[in-house]
Design a protein around this motif. Structure first.
Motif, PDB file in Angstrom:
ATOM      1  N   ARG A  52       0.864  -1.195   0.000  1.00  0.00           N
ATOM      2  CA  ARG A  52       0.000   0.000   0.000  1.00  0.00           C
ATOM      3  C   ARG A  52       0.897   1.240   0.000  1.00  0.00           C
ATOM      4  O   ARG A  52       1.674   1.437   0.931  1.00  0.00           O
ATOM      5  CB  ARG A  52      -0.910  -0.007   1.218  1.00  0.00           C
ATOM      6  CG  ARG A  52      -1.934  -1.126   1.173  1.00  0.00           C
ATOM      7  CD  ARG A  52      -2.986  -0.999   2.256  1.00  0.00           C
ATOM      8  NE  ARG A  52      -2.448  -1.068   3.605  1.00  0.00           N
ATOM      9  CZ  ARG A  52      -2.425  -2.168   4.348  1.00  0.00           C
ATOM     10  NH1 ARG A  52      -2.911  -3.298   3.886  1.00  0.00           N
ATOM     11  NH2 ARG A  52      -1.940  -2.145   5.573  1.00  0.00           N
ATOM     12  N   ILE A  53       0.769   2.041  -1.057  1.00  0.00           N
ATOM     13  CA  ILE A  53       1.541   3.277  -1.157  1.00  0.00           C
ATOM     14  C   ILE A  53       0.571   4.440  -1.036  1.00  0.00           C
ATOM     15  O   ILE A  53      -0.110   4.802  -1.999  1.00  0.00           O
ATOM     16  CB  ILE A  53       2.339   3.329  -2.481  1.00  0.00           C
ATOM     17  CG1 ILE A  53       3.326   2.173  -2.519  1.00  0.00           C
ATOM     18  CG2 ILE A  53       3.052   4.673  -2.620  1.00  0.00           C
ATOM     19  CD1 ILE A  53       4.189   2.108  -3.744  1.00  0.00           C
ATOM     20  N   HIS A  54       0.495   4.976   0.188  1.00  0.00           N
ATOM     21  CA  HIS A  54      -0.404   6.092   0.505  1.00  0.00           C
ATOM     22  C   HIS A  54       0.270   6.956   1.564  1.00  0.00           C
ATOM     23  O   HIS A  54       1.096   6.468   2.340  1.00  0.00           O
ATOM     24  CB  HIS A  54      -1.742   5.582   1.053  1.00  0.00           C
ATOM     25  CG  HIS A  54      -2.477   4.682   0.121  1.00  0.00           C
ATOM     26  ND1 HIS A  54      -3.154   5.139  -0.986  1.00  0.00           N
ATOM     27  CD2 HIS A  54      -2.625   3.331   0.119  1.00  0.00           C
ATOM     28  CE1 HIS A  54      -3.695   4.101  -1.622  1.00  0.00           C
ATOM     29  NE2 HIS A  54      -3.386   2.999  -0.979  1.00  0.00           N
ATOM     30  N   SER A  55      -0.101   8.202   1.620  1.00  0.00           N
ATOM     31  CA  SER A  55       0.434   9.092   2.651  1.00  0.00           C
ATOM     32  C   SER A  55       0.179   8.484   4.025  1.00  0.00           C
ATOM     33  O   SER A  55      -0.918   8.005   4.316  1.00  0.00           O
ATOM     34  CB  SER A  55      -0.231  10.463   2.567  1.00  0.00           C
ATOM     35  OG  SER A  55       0.069  11.077   1.343  1.00  0.00           O
ATOM     36  N   GLY A  56       1.223   8.471   4.866  1.00  0.00           N
ATOM     37  CA  GLY A  56       1.109   7.955   6.223  1.00  0.00           C
ATOM     38  C   GLY A  56       1.255   6.447   6.350  1.00  0.00           C
ATOM     39  O   GLY A  56       1.349   5.921   7.461  1.00  0.00           O
ATOM     40  N   GLU A  57       1.290   5.724   5.250  1.00  0.00           N
ATOM     41  CA  GLU A  57       1.406   4.258   5.274  1.00  0.00           C
ATOM     42  C   GLU A  57       2.823   3.858   5.685  1.00  0.00           C
ATOM     43  O   GLU A  57       3.792   4.533   5.381  1.00  0.00           O
ATOM     44  CB  GLU A  57       1.085   3.687   3.887  1.00  0.00           C
ATOM     45  CG  GLU A  57       1.009   2.185   3.836  1.00  0.00           C
ATOM     46  CD  GLU A  57      -0.186   1.612   4.576  1.00  0.00           C
ATOM     47  OE1 GLU A  57       0.007   0.650   5.327  1.00  0.00           O
ATOM     48  OE2 GLU A  57      -1.301   2.136   4.409  1.00  0.00           O
ATOM     49  N   THR A  58       2.936   2.740   6.401  1.00  0.00           N
ATOM     50  CA  THR A  58       4.229   2.199   6.803  1.00  0.00           C
ATOM     51  C   THR A  58       4.469   0.887   6.084  1.00  0.00           C
ATOM     52  O   THR A  58       3.599   0.012   6.072  1.00  0.00           O
ATOM     53  CB  THR A  58       4.282   1.955   8.329  1.00  0.00           C
ATOM     54  OG1 THR A  58       4.075   3.196   8.996  1.00  0.00           O
ATOM     55  CG2 THR A  58       5.615   1.368   8.749  1.00  0.00           C
ATOM     56  N   LEU A  59       5.645   0.747   5.465  1.00  0.00           N
ATOM     57  CA  LEU A  59       6.075  -0.515   4.865  1.00  0.00           C
ATOM     58  C   LEU A  59       7.276  -1.007   5.653  1.00  0.00           C
ATOM     59  O   LEU A  59       8.163  -0.229   5.996  1.00  0.00           O
ATOM     60  CB  LEU A  59       6.520  -0.317   3.414  1.00  0.00           C
ATOM     61  CG  LEU A  59       5.470  -0.058   2.362  1.00  0.00           C
ATOM     62  CD1 LEU A  59       6.133   0.113   0.997  1.00  0.00           C
ATOM     63  CD2 LEU A  59       4.458  -1.166   2.306  1.00  0.00           C
ATOM     64  N   GLU A 145      11.746   0.087   8.552  1.00  0.00           N
ATOM     65  CA  GLU A 145      10.404   0.655   8.417  1.00  0.00           C
ATOM     66  C   GLU A 145      10.467   1.933   7.604  1.00  0.00           C
ATOM     67  O   GLU A 145      11.201   2.860   7.949  1.00  0.00           O
ATOM     68  CB  GLU A 145       9.786   0.928   9.785  1.00  0.00           C
ATOM     69  CG  GLU A 145       9.248  -0.314  10.434  1.00  0.00           C
ATOM     70  CD  GLU A 145       8.279  -0.005  11.568  1.00  0.00           C
ATOM     71  OE1 GLU A 145       8.091   1.172  11.929  1.00  0.00           O
ATOM     72  OE2 GLU A 145       7.711  -0.970  12.079  1.00  0.00           O
ATOM     73  N   VAL A 147       8.172   4.955   6.323  1.00  0.00           N
ATOM     74  CA  VAL A 147       6.897   5.636   6.526  1.00  0.00           C
ATOM     75  C   VAL A 147       6.768   6.701   5.452  1.00  0.00           C
ATOM     76  O   VAL A 147       7.626   7.578   5.323  1.00  0.00           O
ATOM     77  CB  VAL A 147       6.820   6.282   7.932  1.00  0.00           C
ATOM     78  CG1 VAL A 147       5.489   7.001   8.109  1.00  0.00           C
ATOM     79  CG2 VAL A 147       7.023   5.246   9.020  1.00  0.00           C
ATOM     80  N   VAL A 156       0.455   8.737  -6.002  1.00  0.00           N
ATOM     81  CA  VAL A 156      -0.585   7.790  -5.586  1.00  0.00           C
ATOM     82  C   VAL A 156      -1.387   7.337  -6.793  1.00  0.00           C
ATOM     83  O   VAL A 156      -1.677   6.150  -6.951  1.00  0.00           O
ATOM     84  CB  VAL A 156      -1.487   8.415  -4.500  1.00  0.00           C
ATOM     85  CG1 VAL A 156      -2.638   7.496  -4.151  1.00  0.00           C
ATOM     86  CG2 VAL A 156      -0.669   8.745  -3.253  1.00  0.00           C
ATOM     87  N   SER A 161      -3.719   0.709  -7.646  1.00  0.00           N
ATOM     88  CA  SER A 161      -3.718  -0.728  -7.373  1.00  0.00           C
ATOM     89  C   SER A 161      -3.556  -1.516  -8.665  1.00  0.00           C
ATOM     90  O   SER A 161      -3.975  -1.099  -9.731  1.00  0.00           O
ATOM     91  CB  SER A 161      -5.002  -1.129  -6.654  1.00  0.00           C
ATOM     92  OG  SER A 161      -6.110  -0.923  -7.486  1.00  0.00           O
TER      93      SER A 161
END
Length: 188
Positions: A52-59, A145, A147, A156, A161
């Motif tokens: 998931r690549i979105h503002s605020g997302e953590t990978l 991590e 972020v 985005v 997707s």
């Protein structure tokens, strides 16, 4: 003739609806056909998956690679990115705030320079500086991590997707191919 056109149109609609590229259930990676295996993949993982690549997302990324050959000075990296589907859609190289995203060409040392803040020395073998040449050894380590801050809508939207494939060709200074690696992943 009208009956033929109607049947052809109906067949096209049914074919399009029934076509669903296989789901990339887990990260897929490896060497392109015929490529030189200059490293061993020990661990490559991304959580959450699908990505998931979105503002605020953590990978959370974890990579462990055993480099088997020296990566010399002057290496050039050519990355080709495409969205997979009924018709594959190449993603062009786009520059946003000085960052190049998509199908871009890079100088190997420049890539190391961009990642130096988080890569070096934590993810490099003892004694290896964050410069080319990269000597054989184990690269990677503990999970990292990432972020995402505020991402521009274009990023985005560009990475909507779907299923994606990235192919990275590494070329030596004389233009011969050192290796080629692919990665397939799903974004949501």
């Amino acid at each position: 003739m009208k009956v033929f056109l109607v049947l052809a149109a109906a067949l096209a609609v049914v074919s399009a609806k029934s076509f669903s590229p296989r789901r990339v259930k887990e990260l897929e990676y490896g060497f392109c056909d015929g490529a030189n295996a200059v490293l061993e993949f020990n661990t490559i993982s991304i959580v959450p998956y699908p990505i998931r690549i979105h503002s605020g997302e953590t990978l959370t990324l974890q990579v462990m690679l055993n480099l088997l050959e020296t990566v010399p000075e002057g290496v050039q990296i050519s990355i080709k990115l495409k969205k997979l589907g009924l018709f594959d859609l190449p993603i062009p190289c786009i520059e946003i705030d000085g960052l190049h995203i998509g199908s871009c060409d890079y100088d190997g040392q420049s890539l190391l320079d961009v990642g130096a803040d988080f890569l070096c020395p934590a993810y490099f073998p003892d004694g290896q500086e964050c410069v080319l040449p990269l000597n054989p050894g184990m690269y990677g380590g503990d999970p990292y991590e990432l972020v995402f801050g505020d991402l521009p809508d274009i990023i985005v939207d560009l990475l909507a997707s779907g299923k994606y494939e990235a192919t990275a060709h590494a070329y030596l200074a004389d233009g011969t191919e050192m290796t080629c690696i692919y990665l397939r992943a799903e974004l949501e």
